[in-house]
Scaffold this active site. Structure first.
Site, PDB file in Angstrom:
ATOM      1  N   GLY A  12      42.861  19.050  36.595  1.00 29.33           N
ATOM      2  CA  GLY A  12      41.692  19.896  36.802  1.00 29.33           C
ATOM      3  C   GLY A  12      40.851  19.889  35.548  1.00 29.33           C
ATOM      4  O   GLY A  12      41.092  20.675  34.626  1.00 29.33           O
ATOM      5  N   LEU A  13      39.882  18.977  35.484  1.00 25.97           N
ATOM      6  CA  LEU A  13      39.151  18.742  34.234  1.00 25.97           C
ATOM      7  C   LEU A  13      37.682  19.144  34.320  1.00 25.97           C
ATOM      8  O   LEU A  13      36.793  18.449  33.826  1.00 25.97           O
ATOM      9  CB  LEU A  13      39.280  17.265  33.822  1.00 25.97           C
ATOM     10  N   ARG A  36      41.060  15.269  40.385  1.00 24.75           N
ATOM     11  CA  ARG A  36      40.875  14.745  41.735  1.00 24.75           C
ATOM     12  C   ARG A  36      39.828  13.651  41.745  1.00 24.75           C
ATOM     13  O   ARG A  36      39.958  12.641  42.441  1.00 24.75           O
ATOM     14  CB  ARG A  36      40.465  15.885  42.674  1.00 24.75           C
ATOM     15  N   LYS A  78      40.124  25.992  40.726  1.00 23.31           N
ATOM     16  CA  LYS A  78      39.670  27.262  41.265  1.00 23.31           C
ATOM     17  C   LYS A  78      40.841  28.029  41.862  1.00 23.31           C
ATOM     18  O   LYS A  78      41.725  27.453  42.495  1.00 23.31           O
ATOM     19  CB  LYS A  78      38.599  27.015  42.334  1.00 23.31           C
ATOM     20  N   ALA A  79      40.835  29.363  41.649  1.00 27.18           N
ATOM     21  CA  ALA A  79      41.915  30.204  42.154  1.00 27.18           C
ATOM     22  C   ALA A  79      41.915  30.223  43.682  1.00 27.18           C
ATOM     23  O   ALA A  79      40.907  29.949  44.331  1.00 27.18           O
ATOM     24  CB  ALA A  79      41.774  31.622  41.608  1.00 27.18           C
ATOM     25  N   ASN A 105      42.232  32.113  36.818  1.00 28.35           N
ATOM     26  CA  ASN A 105      42.188  33.562  37.028  1.00 28.35           C
ATOM     27  C   ASN A 105      42.778  33.909  38.394  1.00 28.35           C
ATOM     28  O   ASN A 105      42.073  34.376  39.284  1.00 28.35           O
ATOM     29  CB  ASN A 105      40.748  34.075  36.941  1.00 28.35           C
ATOM     30  N   SER A 131      41.823  33.776  27.887  1.00 26.85           N
ATOM     31  CA  SER A 131      40.546  34.456  27.689  1.00 26.85           C
ATOM     32  C   SER A 131      39.814  33.866  26.493  1.00 26.85           C
ATOM     33  O   SER A 131      40.416  33.534  25.480  1.00 26.85           O
ATOM     34  CB  SER A 131      40.755  35.950  27.462  1.00 26.85           C
ATOM     35  N   LYS A 185      46.131  39.747  32.110  1.00 27.62           N
ATOM     36  CA  LYS A 185      44.801  39.142  32.031  1.00 27.62           C
ATOM     37  C   LYS A 185      43.826  39.861  32.965  1.00 27.62           C
ATOM     38  O   LYS A 185      42.646  40.064  32.623  1.00 27.62           O
ATOM     39  CB  LYS A 185      44.877  37.658  32.386  1.00 27.62           C
ATOM     40  N   HIS A 188      42.886  43.026  31.267  1.00 24.17           N
ATOM     41  CA  HIS A 188      41.966  42.636  30.183  1.00 24.17           C
ATOM     42  C   HIS A 188      40.547  42.518  30.715  1.00 24.17           C
ATOM     43  O   HIS A 188      39.589  43.032  30.129  1.00 24.17           O
ATOM     44  CB  HIS A 188      42.427  41.313  29.573  1.00 24.17           C
ATOM     45  N   ASN A 189      40.389  41.842  31.851  1.00 25.11           N
ATOM     46  CA  ASN A 189      39.059  41.661  32.421  1.00 25.11           C
ATOM     47  C   ASN A 189      38.474  42.983  32.911  1.00 25.11           C
ATOM     48  O   ASN A 189      37.265  43.196  32.840  1.00 25.11           O
ATOM     49  CB  ASN A 189      39.111  40.648  33.571  1.00 25.11           C
ATOM     50  N   GLU A 192      37.137  44.615  29.986  1.00 23.90           N
ATOM     51  CA  GLU A 192      35.910  43.885  29.651  1.00 23.90           C
ATOM     52  C   GLU A 192      34.729  44.405  30.486  1.00 23.90           C
ATOM     53  O   GLU A 192      33.619  44.583  29.964  1.00 23.90           O
ATOM     54  CB  GLU A 192      36.139  42.401  29.905  1.00 23.90           C
ATOM     55  N   TYR A 193      34.957  44.657  31.769  1.00 21.09           N
ATOM     56  CA  TYR A 193      33.906  45.214  32.623  1.00 21.09           C
ATOM     57  C   TYR A 193      33.415  46.546  32.057  1.00 21.09           C
ATOM     58  O   TYR A 193      32.213  46.806  31.964  1.00 21.09           O
ATOM     59  CB  TYR A 193      34.443  45.459  34.047  1.00 21.09           C
ATOM     60  N   HIS A 455      51.210  69.736  54.501  1.00 18.06           N
ATOM     61  CA  HIS A 455      51.700  68.764  53.515  1.00 18.06           C
ATOM     62  C   HIS A 455      52.539  69.407  52.420  1.00 18.06           C
ATOM     63  O   HIS A 455      53.089  68.700  51.587  1.00 18.06           O
ATOM     64  CB  HIS A 455      50.516  68.017  52.895  1.00 18.06           C
TER      65      HIS A 455
END
Length: 479
Positions: A12-13, A36, A78-79, A105, A131, A185, A188-189, A192-193, A455
């Site tokens: 995957g380049l 690919r 791609k995930a 990701n 990251s 991770k 972490h994201n 980041e948001y 309840h």
């Protein structure tokens, strides 16, 4: 090179995979290459073949054959379904003990599924968070590998060699078994948001209150980056605000569409927190704020009906106002990180990962998007008390929040009165107040739940659960 001598492979380049392969080669590792589309493989070798040892292959079989045992293969596609497709093509060619590393990701639940499936075949599957974006992949990212301890014995020296280095310490460590790496991770994201939303709200309030041009605000953020707010995101905020659009001559920030994109990790973080029962309100509000920004079909009619003007913030002392915003930003930022680390603790407990939160702060100090000076303080707080119930109560951060709380309240109040949305600031302040308040109105909620749904509730003066017969004689009895 002869067959079976490459240290590690990358399939995957695209940009991230390409840069990660180059980083590995630059650090003396022989890197097997596969894509690919073989043209991407040839292009990498043609343009960067002098950076180290590359072993290109056009078929997956030749690619696997070029790796020394136990084989280690990084997947950078791609995930989702594309990752499953590559795993399906790759694993029949592997042998027990070989290692498959997903550096995309991926959703941690997918990683758990894949790890269990490959483990049944005697293979190691490592969900590995990376990251730092394209630049980090090439020059030193923060790396968060999960998976078995045995797989890290093989991978650790390689990954630590290419990670960012801070004070001689690599920004890479074994996070924990199973999907611990991808979970961390994801959080972490999420942080980041929140960090970006808080910075955006600080910019918005400052611009309205000071009636300042973006270039002037750039200098404020540059100054902030020399103090406790020193971080990569504050640094690049100053750069973005200082930038002038070449086509129009206007400030760049004024010609960018105000609709923020997201790739999904923020949503995953919020969904996971709901499942775990962890209140990450600042992260959630940041995620929803991005979503709202894209709802133009609702924003335009609302603007037509209600008007889009905001009131004057009434700033009489620009320097005092600027200091208030800085303190509010810092306090809100502490809340975002505290909530994120709480979620890591909850996930670790739920899945038995035994994640070291101090170690996560250590590997986030360099390479990653949320790298910041105060991560050293976070690491120190967890080193002193690994079971810290909340980052907010650590002495340093408690003092910082106390110092900033009056400013925090003023900024939130001024923004609300002027009609300037500051959801991340406001929700972070509400979270702080919710934690510290002696008694919350949840008591009424419990009474209502018992009334309409039987309840039950607990009492302050007796152990156990109770129910009141609301529709009958209103007698109380143990539930």
């Amino acid at each position: 090179m002869t067959q079976s001598q490459a240290d590690i492979g990358v399939t995957g380049l695209a940009v991230m995979g390409r840069n990660l392969a180059r980083n590995l080669a630059r650090h003396g590792h022989a890197v097997a290459l596969h894509n690919r589309s073989p043209e991407r493989t040839r292009s990498l070798v043609k343009e960067h073949g002098d950076e180290g040892t590359f072993v290109p292959s056009e078929s997956m079989a030749d690619f696997v054959a070029s790796l020394r045992r136990p084989r280690a293969v990084i997947i950078m596609v791609k995930a989702g379904e594309p990752t499953d497709a590559v795993i399906g093509e790759l694993t029949p060619l592997l042998e027990p003990g070989d290692i498959v590393i997903d550096c995309g990701n991926a959703h941690y639940t997918d990683t758990r599924r894949r790890e269990a499936a490959l483990r049944r075949d005697g293979l190691h599957f490592v969900g590995c968070g990376v990251s730092g974006g394209e630049e980090g992949a090439l020059n030193g990212p923060s790396i968060m590998p999960g998976g078995s301890a045995e797989s890290y014995q093989r991978l650790g020296p390689i990954l630590e060699s290419i990670a960012a280095q801070v004070d001689g310490t690599p920004c890479c460590t074994h996070v924990g078994p199973d999907a611990a790496g991808h979970f961390v991770k994801m959080v972490h994201n999420g942080i980041e948001y929140a960090d970006m939303q808080l910075i955006a709200e600080a910019y918005d309030v400052l611009r309205a209150g000071l009636a300042a041009a973006p270039g002037q605000l750039s200098e404020i953020f540059r100054t902030w980056n020399e103090g406790d707010l020193d971080s990569y995101l504050i640094q690049i905020t100053a750069d973005v605000l200082a930038h002038t659009d070449a086509a129009t001559g206007k400030p760049f920030i004024d010609i960018v569409l105000d609709q923020a994109e997201q790739k999904g990790t923020g949503r995953w973080t919020v969904q996971s927190a709901l499942d775990l029962g962890v209140p990450i309100t600042g992260i959630a509000e940041a995620t929803f704020a991005r979503s709202l920004s894209g709802h133009t079909q609702q924003r335009e009619p609302a603007r037509t009906v209600f008007g889009g003007e905001s009131a004057d913030l009434g700033v009489s002392d620009p320097q005092a106002f600027t200091d208030d915003v800085r303190r509010a930003l810092y306090a809100s930022k502490v809340v975002a990180y505290a909530q994120g680390f709480d979620q890591i603790a909850a996930g670790s407990s739920e899945y038995g990962w035994d994640v070291d939160r101090g170690a996560m702060a250590t590997i986030w100090r360099g390479g990653c998007i949320i790298r910041a000076r105060f991560l050293d303080r976070i690491r120190a707080a967890y080193d002193e008390d690994p079971a810290l119930p909340s980052l907010l109560v650590a002495p340093y951060f408690a003092a910082a929040v106390r110092d900033g709380v009056d400013s925090w309240r003023r900024v939130v109040a001024q923004a609300a009165q002027a009609g300037i949305p500051a959801p991340a600031f406001a929700s972070s302040l509400a979270y702080y107040d919710g934690l510290r308040r002696p008694r919350l109105p949840a008591a009424l909620i419990q009474g209502l739940r018992d009334y309409f749904g039987s309840h039950s509730y607990q009492r302050t003066d007796a152990a156990g659960a109770f129910h009141t017969e609301w529709a009958a004689d209103r007698q109380e009895h143990p539930a």
